[in-house]
Design a protein around this motif. Structure first.
Motif, short mmCIF file in Angstrom:
data_model
loop_
_atom_site.label_atom_id
_atom_site.label_comp_id
_atom_site.label_asym_id
_atom_site.label_seq_id
_atom_site.Cartn_x
_atom_site.Cartn_y
_atom_site.Cartn_z
N HIS A 30 0.82 -1.20 0.00
CA HIS A 30 0.00 0.00 0.00
C HIS A 30 0.86 1.25 0.00
O HIS A 30 1.84 1.34 0.73
N SER A 31 0.45 2.22 -0.80
CA SER A 31 1.10 3.53 -0.81
C SER A 31 0.32 4.48 0.11
O SER A 31 -0.67 4.08 0.74
N LEU A 55 4.18 5.80 1.99
CA LEU A 55 5.07 6.28 0.94
C LEU A 55 4.32 6.50 -0.37
O LEU A 55 3.31 5.84 -0.63
N LEU A 56 4.84 7.39 -1.19
CA LEU A 56 4.34 7.53 -2.55
C LEU A 56 4.60 6.22 -3.29
O LEU A 56 5.55 5.49 -2.95
N PRO A 57 3.84 5.91 -4.32
CA PRO A 57 4.12 4.69 -5.09
C PRO A 57 5.56 4.62 -5.60
O PRO A 57 6.19 3.57 -5.54
N SER A 58 6.10 5.74 -6.06
CA SER A 58 7.49 5.74 -6.56
C SER A 58 8.49 5.45 -5.45
O SER A 58 9.49 4.75 -5.66
N GLU A 59 8.24 5.97 -4.24
CA GLU A 59 9.13 5.69 -3.10
C GLU A 59 9.03 4.22 -2.70
O GLU A 59 10.05 3.59 -2.39
N ALA A 68 3.40 -5.55 -6.31
CA ALA A 68 2.06 -5.14 -6.70
C ALA A 68 1.61 -4.08 -5.70
O ALA A 68 1.64 -4.30 -4.49
N ILE A 69 1.24 -2.92 -6.21
CA ILE A 69 0.68 -1.89 -5.35
C ILE A 69 -0.82 -2.06 -5.39
O ILE A 69 -1.46 -1.89 -6.42
N THR A 70 -1.36 -2.45 -4.25
CA THR A 70 -2.78 -2.80 -4.13
C THR A 70 -3.46 -1.87 -3.12
O THR A 70 -3.90 -2.31 -2.06
N ASP A 71 -3.49 -0.60 -3.45
CA ASP A 71 -4.13 0.36 -2.55
C ASP A 71 -5.61 0.05 -2.39
O ASP A 71 -6.25 -0.50 -3.29
N ILE A 106 6.35 5.13 -11.91
CA ILE A 106 7.39 4.16 -11.55
C ILE A 106 8.10 3.63 -12.78
O ILE A 106 7.46 3.25 -13.76
N ASP A 107 9.46 3.58 -12.70
CA ASP A 107 10.19 3.04 -13.83
C ASP A 107 11.39 2.18 -13.44
O ASP A 107 12.10 1.68 -14.29
N ASP A 108 11.62 1.96 -12.14
CA ASP A 108 12.83 1.25 -11.75
C ASP A 108 12.60 -0.17 -11.25
O ASP A 108 13.53 -0.83 -10.81
N ILE A 109 11.37 -0.66 -11.33
CA ILE A 109 11.06 -2.03 -10.92
C ILE A 109 9.75 -2.41 -11.60
O ILE A 109 8.93 -1.54 -11.91
#
Length: 172
Positions: free
Chosen positions: A10-11, A18-22, A36-39, A56-59
């Motif tokens: 969760h973001s 945290l923000l999704p990118s963080e 998986a971001i499952t807010d 997001i671009d690093d994972i």
């Protein structure tokens, strides 16, 4: 080295910090291959799912949603809407003593063709567990701060992961 994945994060757009990118950056730093971001979603915010990927671009991030505090008759519809908007994994927050979701949530979730995982269903009945076994990717349980998703079949194509352990929750 074992691959690490976490299919339930969760973001700050949910109950994370945290923000999704963080969140993605920290997961990458801990050698996660996929998250998986499952807010938490309901009809008021489900439209935000596609926005997560843009940040997001690093994972590799699997878009997801956790349907929470939704009337039981709407669970299938919200889960379908999440899938239509790009969610690859839909979790429904199960009935527990700690989180007072509506009675009947577990039953509605395990009977939805759009739900993949029943998250931490502390009050699951035998009948619901049997239906989940037949219909679901997995059932998530928690004990002593460790989250385990018990899978009856491969989740998101990860054949080698029959048990997925989430460790990011305990990182400060």
């Amino acid at each position: 080295m074992n691959k690490r994945i976490d299919l339930h994060m969760h973001s700050l757009f949910s109950d994370g910090e945290l923000l999704p990118s963080e969140l993605a950056r920290r997961a990458a730093n801990l050698n996660h291959e996929v998250i998986a971001i499952t807010d938490h979603v309901d009809y008021s915010n489900v439209e935000q799912i596609p926005q997560i990927q843009k940040a997001i671009d690093d994972i590799k991030v699997v878009l997801g949603a956790e349907v929470t505090h939704v009337p039981t008759e709407s669970i299938d519809g919200v889960a379908k809407k999440a899938k239509d908007l790009g969610a690859q994994i839909v979790v429904v927050h199960g009935e527990t003593l700690n989180e007072p979701v509506i009675e009947g949530t577990n039953y509605a979730a395990v009977n939805s063709e759009y739900v993949d995982i029943l998250g931490h269903p502390g009050l699951i009945t035998y009948e619901e567990a049997q239906i989940a076994k037949e219909n679901f990717e997995g059932v998530e349980i928690k004990k002593n701060g460790l989250t385990v998703t018990l899978s009856t079949r491969p989740i998101m194509g990860f054949v080698e992961f029959n048990v997925i352990i989430s460790e990011l929750e305990n990182v400060e």
